[in-house]
Motif scaffolding. Structure first.
Motif, PDB file in Angstrom:
ATOM      1  N   ASN A   1      30.563 -25.067  59.217  1.00 51.16           N
ATOM      2  CA  ASN A   1      30.250 -26.429  59.044  1.00 51.16           C
ATOM      3  C   ASN A   1      31.401 -26.683  57.218  1.00 51.16           C
ATOM      4  O   ASN A   1      31.870 -26.426  56.717  1.00 51.16           O
ATOM      5  CB  ASN A   1      29.362 -27.061  58.077  1.00 51.16           C
TER       6      ASN A   1
ATOM      7  N   LYS B   1      32.110 -30.143  55.191  1.00 52.77           N
ATOM      8  CA  LYS B   1      32.894 -31.571  54.628  1.00 52.77           C
ATOM      9  C   LYS B   1      34.139 -32.501  54.683  1.00 52.77           C
ATOM     10  O   LYS B   1      34.753 -31.711  53.957  1.00 52.77           O
ATOM     11  CB  LYS B   1      32.190 -32.156  53.004  1.00 52.77           C
TER      12      LYS B   1
ATOM     13  N   VAL C   1      32.161 -37.224  56.146  1.00 51.97           N
ATOM     14  CA  VAL C   1      31.397 -36.580  56.831  1.00 51.97           C
ATOM     15  C   VAL C   1      31.002 -35.706  56.973  1.00 51.97           C
ATOM     16  O   VAL C   1      32.465 -34.735  56.235  1.00 51.97           O
ATOM     17  CB  VAL C   1      31.806 -37.356  57.755  1.00 51.97           C
ATOM     18  N   GLU C   2      30.482 -34.782  57.797  1.00 50.75           N
ATOM     19  CA  GLU C   2      30.266 -33.312  57.233  1.00 50.75           C
ATOM     20  C   GLU C   2      30.329 -32.856  59.048  1.00 50.75           C
ATOM     21  O   GLU C   2      29.523 -34.165  60.296  1.00 50.75           O
ATOM     22  CB  GLU C   2      29.407 -32.874  57.112  1.00 50.75           C
ATOM     23  N   ASN C   3      31.365 -32.349  59.273  1.00 50.97           N
ATOM     24  CA  ASN C   3      31.057 -31.332  61.167  1.00 50.97           C
ATOM     25  C   ASN C   3      30.302 -30.231  60.689  1.00 50.97           C
ATOM     26  O   ASN C   3      30.976 -28.875  59.814  1.00 50.97           O
ATOM     27  CB  ASN C   3      33.074 -30.845  61.105  1.00 50.97           C
ATOM     28  N   GLU C   4      29.478 -30.338  61.751  1.00 50.03           N
ATOM     29  CA  GLU C   4      28.907 -28.987  62.853  1.00 50.03           C
ATOM     30  C   GLU C   4      30.227 -28.182  63.514  1.00 50.03           C
ATOM     31  O   GLU C   4      29.689 -29.038  64.617  1.00 50.03           O
ATOM     32  CB  GLU C   4      27.554 -28.706  62.703  1.00 50.03           C
TER      33      GLU C   4
ATOM     34  N   SER D   1      29.804 -34.708  64.528  1.00 51.84           N
ATOM     35  CA  SER D   1      29.800 -35.497  63.058  1.00 51.84           C
ATOM     36  C   SER D   1      28.563 -36.406  62.985  1.00 51.84           C
ATOM     37  O   SER D   1      28.972 -37.315  64.695  1.00 51.84           O
ATOM     38  CB  SER D   1      30.882 -35.720  62.146  1.00 51.84           C
TER      39      SER D   1
END
Length: 279
Positions: free
Chosen positions: A190, A192, A209-212, A241
């Motif tokens: 993950n 941010k 925003v947080e990318n998974e 996200s």
């Protein structure tokens, strides 16, 4: 026949268990960082600028990787133009525009490159220099940046190009492969992402925003490149996200690293990066 099948099954199980044990033994030499990436473990205050690079097999100091690239938007193919000089108050990173890949222009960026440098980036990474070569003078680059790659026997993870148009790649899966190298291996991490990476030409947002990210090795195949045919592990990555979904199909060669990157961007365009030369 049943006895024979059971023997084969038992043999394969023993091999699998042995490989798992070897991976577990290797983990003792590494730390999982905050991003879920394995990095070399050294006693406090005892690491040097060479320690994170000396055992690299691919990203060795002074090795240079030169890539061609193509941007695909609405079935047309583009590259970018970027001015060689900039005014004092301009937004340097956003001074660029699209140009047809077949067009001629003195400010057209024809190729991009990565050079491995001595030193440490981001505390525990091998340092990389990212450059951009102009079509009318492939030895000239008016702008560049530095970041890093992590290469060890557990994983290979690297920052992509992220200058001017290539800022869009901050929202995509980064080039990343986790061992063991075999079909079916999965992993995730993950990150941010701040709003300084936004651009009205693809996506805007405020704050973080947080990318998974999720990855999987899907197959091994032979890839024909400008420098010859290479055996590659094909890796599919997906990033999700609140902004949407991006994708990456990466081709990883065990001697030359990531030799092809096929991105689907946040605006649904594609960016294809392919190895052209290694020095």
């Amino acid at each position: 026949m049943k006895k024979y099948i059971l023997s084969i099954t038992s043999f394969l199980l023993i091999i699998s268990c042995g490989q798992s044990q070897k991976m577990n033994d290797k983990k003792e030499n590494y730390l999982l960082d905050d991003l879920n990436i394995y990095v070399e473990k050294f006693p406090p205050n005892e690491s040097t600028s060479i320690d994170y690079t000396v055992d690299n097999n691919i990203y060795k100091i002074d090795r240079k990787f030169i890539f061609d690239y193509f941007i695909v938007r609405q079935n047309d193919t583009f590259k970018i133009v970027a001015p060689k000089t900039t005014s004092l108050n301009s937004d340097f990173q956003r001074e660029w525009d699209f140009i047809s890949s077949a067009a001629d222009h003195e400010n057209k960026i024809e190729t991009i490159s990565i050079t491995v440098l001595p030193g440490i980036s981001n505390e525990n990474q091998t340092m990389l220099k990212y450059e951009y070569q102009y079509a009318n003078d492939l030895g000239y680059s008016s702008f560049s940046s530095k970041s890093g790659v992590i290469e060890n026997e557990m994983n290979v993870w690297m920052h992509p190009h992220r200058d001017k148009y290539f800022m869009i790649l901050e929202l995509n899966p980064f080039p990343y492969v986790r061992m063991p190298l075999k079909t079916g291996t999965k992993w995730s991490w993950n990150l941010k992402i701040g709003d300084h990476w936004k651009d009205i030409r693809w996506k805007t947002w405020e704050g973080l925003v947080e990318n998974e990210y999720k990855y999987k090795i899907i197959r091994k195949e032979k890839l024909l490149t400008d420098i010859g045919e290479m055996e590659c592990w094909v890796i599919e990555g997906v990033a999700t996200s609140s902004l949407g979904l991006t994708e990456l199909t990466a081709y990883y060669n065990e001697l030359n690293g990531f030799v092809k990157l096929d991105y689907t961007n946040i605006d649904k365009s594609r960016l294809i990066i392919k190895i052209k030369e290694i020095r």
